[in-house]
Scaffold this motif. Structure first.
Motif, PDB file in Angstrom:
ATOM      1  N   ARG A  25      -9.405   4.307   2.909  1.00  0.00           N
ATOM      2  CA  ARG A  25      -8.775   5.268   1.994  1.00  0.00           C
ATOM      3  C   ARG A  25      -9.828   6.132   1.300  1.00  0.00           C
ATOM      4  O   ARG A  25      -9.648   7.338   1.156  1.00  0.00           O
ATOM      5  CB  ARG A  25      -7.917   4.543   0.966  1.00  0.00           C
ATOM      6  CG  ARG A  25      -6.613   4.034   1.513  1.00  0.00           C
ATOM      7  CD  ARG A  25      -5.827   3.306   0.445  1.00  0.00           C
ATOM      8  NE  ARG A  25      -4.548   2.864   0.988  1.00  0.00           N
ATOM      9  CZ  ARG A  25      -3.782   1.962   0.410  1.00  0.00           C
ATOM     10  NH1 ARG A  25      -4.145   1.408  -0.738  1.00  0.00           N
ATOM     11  NH2 ARG A  25      -2.634   1.608   0.968  1.00  0.00           N
ATOM     12  N   ARG A  79     -10.276  10.187   1.517  1.00  0.00           N
ATOM     13  CA  ARG A  79     -10.340  11.046   0.328  1.00  0.00           C
ATOM     14  C   ARG A  79     -11.567  11.957   0.394  1.00  0.00           C
ATOM     15  O   ARG A  79     -11.479  13.157   0.141  1.00  0.00           O
ATOM     16  CB  ARG A  79     -10.359  10.208  -0.956  1.00  0.00           C
ATOM     17  CG  ARG A  79      -9.005   9.731  -1.409  1.00  0.00           C
ATOM     18  CD  ARG A  79      -9.043   9.153  -2.823  1.00  0.00           C
ATOM     19  NE  ARG A  79      -9.939   8.019  -2.967  1.00  0.00           N
ATOM     20  CZ  ARG A  79      -9.599   6.753  -2.731  1.00  0.00           C
ATOM     21  NH1 ARG A  79      -8.381   6.447  -2.337  1.00  0.00           N
ATOM     22  NH2 ARG A  79     -10.479   5.798  -2.910  1.00  0.00           N
ATOM     23  N   ARG A  84      -9.046  -1.525   4.192  1.00  0.00           N
ATOM     24  CA  ARG A  84      -8.081  -0.488   3.816  1.00  0.00           C
ATOM     25  C   ARG A  84      -8.631   0.379   2.686  1.00  0.00           C
ATOM     26  O   ARG A  84      -8.537   1.609   2.729  1.00  0.00           O
ATOM     27  CB  ARG A  84      -6.744  -1.128   3.414  1.00  0.00           C
ATOM     28  CG  ARG A  84      -5.675  -0.122   3.050  1.00  0.00           C
ATOM     29  CD  ARG A  84      -4.280  -0.740   2.889  1.00  0.00           C
ATOM     30  NE  ARG A  84      -4.246  -1.973   2.127  1.00  0.00           N
ATOM     31  CZ  ARG A  84      -4.054  -3.194   2.641  1.00  0.00           C
ATOM     32  NH1 ARG A  84      -3.871  -3.364   3.935  1.00  0.00           N
ATOM     33  NH2 ARG A  84      -4.027  -4.253   1.862  1.00  0.00           N
TER      34      ARG A  84
END
Length: 153
Positions: free
Chosen positions: A143, A147, A139
């Motif tokens: 993420r 970004r 995860r």
């Protein structure tokens, strides 16, 4: 422990499915690749798929061209999420495989991605998204990837 199994119907599919493996490797997701045909090696395919969950796999990515029976056969033997990758291996340039995978009957879902290399890559990303639901390290890597993607504009 491998979390994703990549299953392809023919050794000739390996070149396209290398894109899936590359994505999974970038996210440090352990995975394995197998050539198992719904038509040529149905017993070996069934044995692998039936034992996949117990072996620790959480997602199966199945790639096939032509009539594209492989993703549906995989799903018929498994409760795991199955992602189908249609391959452009016939005169119909993958449209036949795309429709075969998309048109799974109700209650037997197979997620379907684009034909060929784009689909192979997206299958890897979709597997990462699924795994990120229950694996904190994956995860966080996902993420960070999103970004960077947003920042690259």
């Amino acid at each position: 422990m491998a979390l994703v199994a990549i299953v392809m119907g023919s050794e000739s599919d390996r070149a396209v499915m290398a894109a899936t493996s590359k994505v999974l490797t970038e996210f440090e997701v352990e995975h394995t690749s197998h050539v198992l045909s719904a038509h040529r090696t149905p017993d070996a395919l069934r044995a692998f798929v039936v034992g996949a969950e117990e072996a620790g796999y959480e997602v199966i990515i199945a790639a096939a061209g032509g009539a594209a029976a492989l993703p549906g056969v995989v799903k018929s033997h498994s409760r795991l999420p199955v992602i189908g990758v249609p391959l452009a291996s016939s005169e119909l340039h993958g449209i036949d495989a795309l429709l075969s995978i998309l048109q799974m009957p109700p209650r037997v879902p197979v997620a379907t991605v684009a034909v060929g290399d784009w689909g192979a890559r997206n299958a890897g990303y979709l597997a990462v998204e699924i795994l990120a639901l229950h694996h904190a390290a994956i995860r966080e890597r996902y993420r960070a990837f999103r970004r960077r993607l947003a920042e690259s504009g």
